[in-house]
Write an enzyme that holds these catalytic residues in place. Structure first.
Site, PDB file in Angstrom:
ATOM      1  N   ALA A   1       0.832  -1.207   0.000  1.00 27.79           N
ATOM      2  CA  ALA A   1       0.000   0.000   0.000  1.00 27.79           C
ATOM      3  C   ALA A   1       0.861   1.249   0.000  1.00 27.79           C
ATOM      4  O   ALA A   1       1.134   1.830  -1.052  1.00 27.79           O
ATOM      5  CB  ALA A   1      -0.946  -0.019   1.198  1.00 27.79           C
TER       6      ALA A   1
ATOM      7  N   ASP B   1       6.695  -3.971  -0.553  1.00 25.62           N
ATOM      8  CA  ASP B   1       6.854  -3.358  -1.873  1.00 25.62           C
ATOM      9  C   ASP B   1       6.988  -1.840  -1.758  1.00 25.62           C
ATOM     10  O   ASP B   1       7.346  -1.186  -2.734  1.00 25.62           O
ATOM     11  CB  ASP B   1       5.644  -3.703  -2.751  1.00 25.62           C
ATOM     12  CG  ASP B   1       5.787  -3.201  -4.176  1.00 25.62           C
ATOM     13  OD1 ASP B   1       6.780  -3.562  -4.832  1.00 25.62           O
ATOM     14  OD2 ASP B   1       4.911  -2.436  -4.625  1.00 25.62           O
TER      15      ASP B   1
ATOM     16  N   GLU C   1      11.651   6.352  -0.380  1.00 19.02           N
ATOM     17  CA  GLU C   1      11.890   5.698  -1.665  1.00 19.02           C
ATOM     18  C   GLU C   1      12.674   6.626  -2.583  1.00 19.02           C
ATOM     19  O   GLU C   1      12.402   7.830  -2.610  1.00 19.02           O
ATOM     20  CB  GLU C   1      10.555   5.306  -2.305  1.00 19.02           C
ATOM     21  CG  GLU C   1       9.788   4.268  -1.504  1.00 19.02           C
ATOM     22  CD  GLU C   1       8.490   3.831  -2.175  1.00 19.02           C
ATOM     23  OE1 GLU C   1       8.191   4.326  -3.285  1.00 19.02           O
ATOM     24  OE2 GLU C   1       7.780   3.008  -1.600  1.00 19.02           O
TER      25      GLU C   1
ATOM     26  N   HIS D   1       8.581  -1.211  -5.254  1.00 17.81           N
ATOM     27  CA  HIS D   1       7.322  -0.506  -5.541  1.00 17.81           C
ATOM     28  C   HIS D   1       6.817  -0.858  -6.939  1.00 17.81           C
ATOM     29  O   HIS D   1       6.559   0.020  -7.768  1.00 17.81           O
ATOM     30  CB  HIS D   1       7.507   1.006  -5.402  1.00 17.81           C
ATOM     31  CG  HIS D   1       6.215   1.742  -5.133  1.00 17.81           C
ATOM     32  ND1 HIS D   1       6.151   2.896  -4.401  1.00 17.81           N
ATOM     33  CD2 HIS D   1       4.935   1.474  -5.509  1.00 17.81           C
ATOM     34  CE1 HIS D   1       4.900   3.321  -4.327  1.00 17.81           C
ATOM     35  NE2 HIS D   1       4.141   2.463  -5.000  1.00 17.81           N
TER      36      HIS D   1
END
Length: 534
Positions: free
Chosen positions: A238, A263, A268, A287
């Site tokens: 999510a 993920d 990031e 991701h």
């Protein structure tokens, strides 16, 4: 920079990679499309004033500065679910619509979630790495079956529901925590709704399907992890930040959590020194849950269609910062948006200055719909001629609040002589004025002024008089307009009873000259005269 068309009626900047099918759809509708990826913030601010629409994914940061520079920007569309890279408050204040594509990658994310769940249960990634390193250590990678285990879904929206269906196909029992889902909807999915505390304590696998908000930030923290079953496994496709990474690492190291598959991350790209990269109990992907050919094509089509709709004056299906209108309701409600805006224009011209409140009443079948967008259209019509900023249904209600205009909405299934009626009553210190409207042969008409029924098209230049019904008044005013070379396009008179109070409406091809307007006010038996421009 790649310019795909240069003569379209609207100009679109695509600043992140977008599937070709989306670009082709924009071009098919005659838009100018400039593809410029990898822009620095200053570069984006420099060029954005030339564009009507901005299409992004997750890389471009649409800040308040970018939005402020986009003087003709009407829509920012995110080819994906989240909009955390877009300043929603700034967009709303500036009247820029923000849209996303919440359904395009639903299946892809659900499938990736189930893939990570199985990889976690069977140590697939770790076994693969070991074998590639020349090892043959089967006993190290003893797994567990998912059959008969309990899956806890944090969130039961589109993706959570699809994960639940697939988990049931694997013979898992599914429970869920979602305060915004009804028990009936959960029962339809064969999912048991439980409290967060119960889910945390009961689930063998926990998967996250929530947006990142103040409420959900670090929802899975050290305390929540401690209350989980020993040997629990976590999956998150999510948003990073919902699971506290430091607390998760500690729980993995202690053995309380058997494994995690992630993920998404708090930061990031994941920093190269992150302990998650080297942890033997963690499966990680960069991701990519929504990264399938099918998903990328679908989200590209979804956002392209919405950009086309907005630039064509239609509502977006998945507007994030505007009143939501369900796609199935659009055909019925769309004509009422136009009527509502025109009623707002009439109401503010009738009501005068210093308006304190606006009460909107919906009668008939209309009352069965969510009419927040229609109410916003009324307020848009009221404010667009009296404020110095762009007004649309995105920022209309916020601007009303800032100006101290109280807005109320009432609904009734009872009808009068019209199947569906919208009445707008405005109040200032001097009293109340009301205008009512309906669709007559699919065209917006004003059908009521104060307490008198009328019927005339809501367009053009209008001269309204309220007078005592006496012979010669209509002819006298008509002669005055003719002498001033003002052409009358239509006339309508509504009255309570013969020789009682009456309202005359004259449609004219030209605005009423100010000097003539003052003379009409002096006609005997005339109570008030009002010029209206629509």
């Amino acid at each position: 920079m790649q310019t795909l068309k240069t003569n379209g009626p609207g100009r679109v900047l695509v600043s992140d990679p977008l599937a070709a099918v989306g670009l082709e759809l924009l071009l098919k509708h005659g838009l100018t499309v400039d593809v410029r990826t990898g822009l620095k913030p200053a570069e984006l601010i420099e060029i954005i004033p030339a564009y009507d629409a901005l299409l992004v994914r997750s890389e471009t940061k649409v800040s308040a500065a970018v939005l402020g520079a986009g003087k003709q920007l009407k829509v920012v569309a995110r080819a994906g679910v989240g909009v955390d890279n877009i300043d929603l408050d700034a967009a709303t204040n500036l009247g820029v619509l923000v849209a996303n594509a919440p359904g395009g990658n639903t299946i892809s994310v659900a499938e990736h979630t189930v893939g990570l769940l199985l990889a976690l249960a069977r140590n697939i990634a770790q076994a693969d790495a070991s074998l590639r390193a020349g090892e043959w250590k089967r006993s190290r990678f003893m797994g567990t079956e998912v059959r008969g285990k309990t899956l806890g879904c944090l969130g039961l929206g589109r993706i959570g529901a699809e994960v639940a269906r697939r988990a049931q196909g694997l013979a898992m029992d599914v429970i869920a925590y979602d305060p915004y889902i009804s028990a009936e909807m959960a029962a339809h999915l064969n999912v048991t709704l439980v409290s967060l505390e119960t889910l945390v304590a009961s689930a063998d696998f926990i998967t996250v399907h929530l947006p990142l908000t103040e409420e959900t930030s670090r929802m899975i923290n050290a305390d929540a992890l401690a209350r989980m079953k020993p040997g629990v496994r976590l999956i998150n496709c999510a948003r990073g930040g919902i699971i506290d990474q430091a607390a998760l690492l500690a729980a993995l190291d202690s053995g309380h959590v058997a494994g995690a598959a992630l993920d998404v991350f708090e930061k990031e790209p994941l920093p190269p020194d992150s302990p998650l990269l080297r942890h033997p109990k963690v499966v990680i992907t960069p991701h990519i849950a929504g990264s399938t050919v099918e998903a990328q094509d679908q989200v590209a089509v979804d956002v392209a269609e919405q950009v086309i709709d907005v630039l064509s004056g239609r509502a977006a299906r998945y507007a994030v910062n505007a009143p939501l209108m369900a796609p199935r309701d659009l055909p019925f409600l769309a004509p009422y948006l136009n009527l509502a805006e025109r009623l707002g224009r009439v109401a503010v011209q009738l009501g005068g200055k210093n308006l304190k409140s606006c009460a909107i009443t919906y009668s008939g079948a209309l009352a069965e719909y969510d009419l927040s967008s229609v109410t916003a259209a009324v307020i848009k019509g009221m404010l667009q001629s009296v404020v110095d900023v762009r007004v649309n249904i995105i920022n209309a209600m916020r601007l009303a609040g800032q100006r101290g205009l109280a807005v109320s909405e009432q609904k009734t299934l009872r009808t009068s002589q019209y199947d569906n009626l919208i009445s707008v009553q405005v109040m200032n210190g001097g009293g109340a004025r009301k205008v009512s409207g309906a669709l007559v042969q699919d065209e917006p008409h004003i059908v009521g002024l104060d307490d008198i029924w009328v019927d005339f098209p809501a367009q053009g230049h209008l001269l309204l008089t309220r007078h005592h019904d006496r012979p010669g008044i209509i002819g006298r005013i008509g002669t005055m307009l003719g002498d001033a070379d003002v052409n009358i396009s239509f006339m309508h008179v509504g009255r309570q009873n013969p020789r009682g109070e009456a309202i005359m409406v004259l449609g004219t091809d030209e605005p009423i000259p100010e000097a003539l307007y003052d003379l009409i006010k002096d006609v005997s038996h005339t109570y008030w005269v009002q010029a209206i421009a629509l």
